[in-house]
Design a protein around this motif. Sequence first.
Motif, short mmCIF file in Angstrom:
data_model
loop_
_atom_site.label_atom_id
_atom_site.label_comp_id
_atom_site.label_asym_id
_atom_site.label_seq_id
_atom_site.Cartn_x
_atom_site.Cartn_y
_atom_site.Cartn_z
N GLY A 191 -58.70 26.21 70.06
CA GLY A 191 -59.40 24.93 70.07
C GLY A 191 -60.91 25.04 70.05
N HIS A 192 -61.45 26.24 70.24
CA HIS A 192 -62.90 26.43 70.20
C HIS A 192 -63.34 26.72 68.77
CE1 HIS A 192 -63.53 27.67 74.70
NE2 HIS A 192 -62.84 26.55 74.57
N SER A 193 -64.37 25.99 68.34
CA SER A 193 -64.87 26.22 66.98
C SER A 193 -66.29 26.76 66.97
CB SER A 193 -64.80 24.92 66.17
OG SER A 193 -65.58 23.93 66.80
N HIS A 194 -66.83 27.05 68.16
CA HIS A 194 -68.19 27.57 68.25
C HIS A 194 -68.11 29.02 68.73
CE1 HIS A 194 -69.80 23.45 67.92
NE2 HIS A 194 -68.74 23.14 68.62
N VAL A 195 -68.72 29.91 67.97
CA VAL A 195 -68.68 31.34 68.29
C VAL A 195 -70.09 31.90 68.36
CG1 VAL A 195 -68.06 33.61 67.37
CG2 VAL A 195 -66.37 31.77 67.36
N TYR A 196 -70.32 32.68 69.38
CA TYR A 196 -71.62 33.33 69.59
C TYR A 196 -71.39 34.83 69.71
CZ TYR A 196 -73.13 28.64 71.07
OH TYR A 196 -73.40 27.30 71.13
N TRP A 197 -72.30 35.61 69.14
CA TRP A 197 -72.27 37.06 69.31
C TRP A 197 -73.51 37.48 70.10
CZ3 TRP A 197 -68.52 40.55 67.97
CH2 TRP A 197 -67.52 40.12 67.09
N TYR B 182 -74.99 32.57 66.00
CA TYR B 182 -74.12 31.46 66.39
C TYR B 182 -73.47 30.92 65.13
CZ TYR B 182 -73.22 26.47 67.49
OH TYR B 182 -72.69 25.22 67.62
N LEU B 183 -72.16 30.80 65.14
CA LEU B 183 -71.43 30.34 63.96
C LEU B 183 -70.45 29.24 64.33
CD1 LEU B 183 -70.96 33.83 64.14
CD2 LEU B 183 -70.94 33.34 61.72
N GLN B 184 -70.23 28.37 63.38
CA GLN B 184 -69.09 27.47 63.40
C GLN B 184 -68.25 27.83 62.19
OE1 GLN B 184 -70.04 23.31 63.93
NE2 GLN B 184 -71.81 23.82 65.17
N ALA C 126 -72.73 38.36 59.68
CA ALA C 126 -71.64 37.75 60.46
C ALA C 126 -71.02 36.65 59.63
CB ALA C 126 -72.17 37.20 61.79
N GLU C 127 -69.74 36.43 59.90
CA GLU C 127 -69.04 35.33 59.24
C GLU C 127 -67.97 34.78 60.16
OE1 GLU C 127 -67.27 36.91 55.69
OE2 GLU C 127 -65.66 37.91 56.80
N PHE C 128 -67.58 33.56 59.89
CA PHE C 128 -66.51 32.93 60.64
C PHE C 128 -65.74 32.09 59.62
CE2 PHE C 128 -63.83 31.50 63.68
CZ PHE C 128 -64.22 30.48 64.55
N GLY D 288 -58.82 32.87 60.22
CA GLY D 288 -59.04 34.22 60.70
C GLY D 288 -60.19 34.33 61.67
N PRO D 289 -60.39 35.55 62.17
CA PRO D 289 -61.40 35.74 63.21
C PRO D 289 -62.83 35.74 62.67
CG PRO D 289 -60.47 37.85 62.58
CD PRO D 289 -59.71 36.80 61.81
N SER D 290 -63.77 35.67 63.57
CA SER D 290 -65.16 35.90 63.22
C SER D 290 -65.38 37.41 63.11
CB SER D 290 -66.07 35.31 64.31
OG SER D 290 -67.42 35.63 64.04
#
Lengths: 118, 114
Positions: free
Chosen positions: B28-34, B48-50, B67-69, B73-75
């Motif tokens: 359910g999370h669509s915001h990803v940070y590395w 930071y990716l959506q 980086a990609e999201f 599939g995964p980021s």
Amino acid sequence: AQKVTQAQTEISVVEKEDVTLDCVYETRDTTYYLFWYKQPPSGELVFLIRRNSFDEQNEISGRYSWNFQKSTSSFNFTITASQVVDSAVYFCALSGPNYGGSQGNLIFGKGTKLSVKP
Amino acid sequence: NAGVMQNPRHLVRRRGQEARLRCSPMKGHSHVYWYRQLPEEGLKFMVYLQKENIIDESGMPKERFSAEFPKEGPSILRIQQVVRGDSAAYFCASSLFRDGSEQYFGPGTRLTVT
């Protein structure tokens, strides 16, 4: 610019002592968010708490409590009756609102390593 | 209710090789940070990716890092031609909202460049 300072690099206490970890932050935003994370020796980061800048109420969760004071830009963390399992590195972090150059990413302090000895 | 997943947990690469780090956010999370954790430097934001979009890459080195999201599939955090200075722990975090909501972290990938 946003900045988080954790002046205590390492703290060592004996079990059952109370310990306070200090966190001082800098930001020009009026809306911001403060966090604490725990990193035990196993290395993962565990979320502990999030506060927004409009909520200055102190919070207590079991042996953990947090004191947020905007007047001194501080968000300190106290562990009461510490236990060996509390040994970890604790990070304070800050994020701003999602506009302009701030996209909600966390700005971390350098962490405080807490050692609780039996 | 799985948390944030990262793999591999440990990755060893020789100088000049490529490293690919994967992150599956919480459901359910669509915001990803590395973030990267270098010894003695603490945790630093990288990107930071959506889904399908890079929102903020201000913390990522301009060269060799990407980086990609994707939609499915995964980021992925990709480091090309790794150097010894890339040795670090790389953490991925995900959040439900964008407004300073809690970021939940994965266990991290420890990259060692030999």
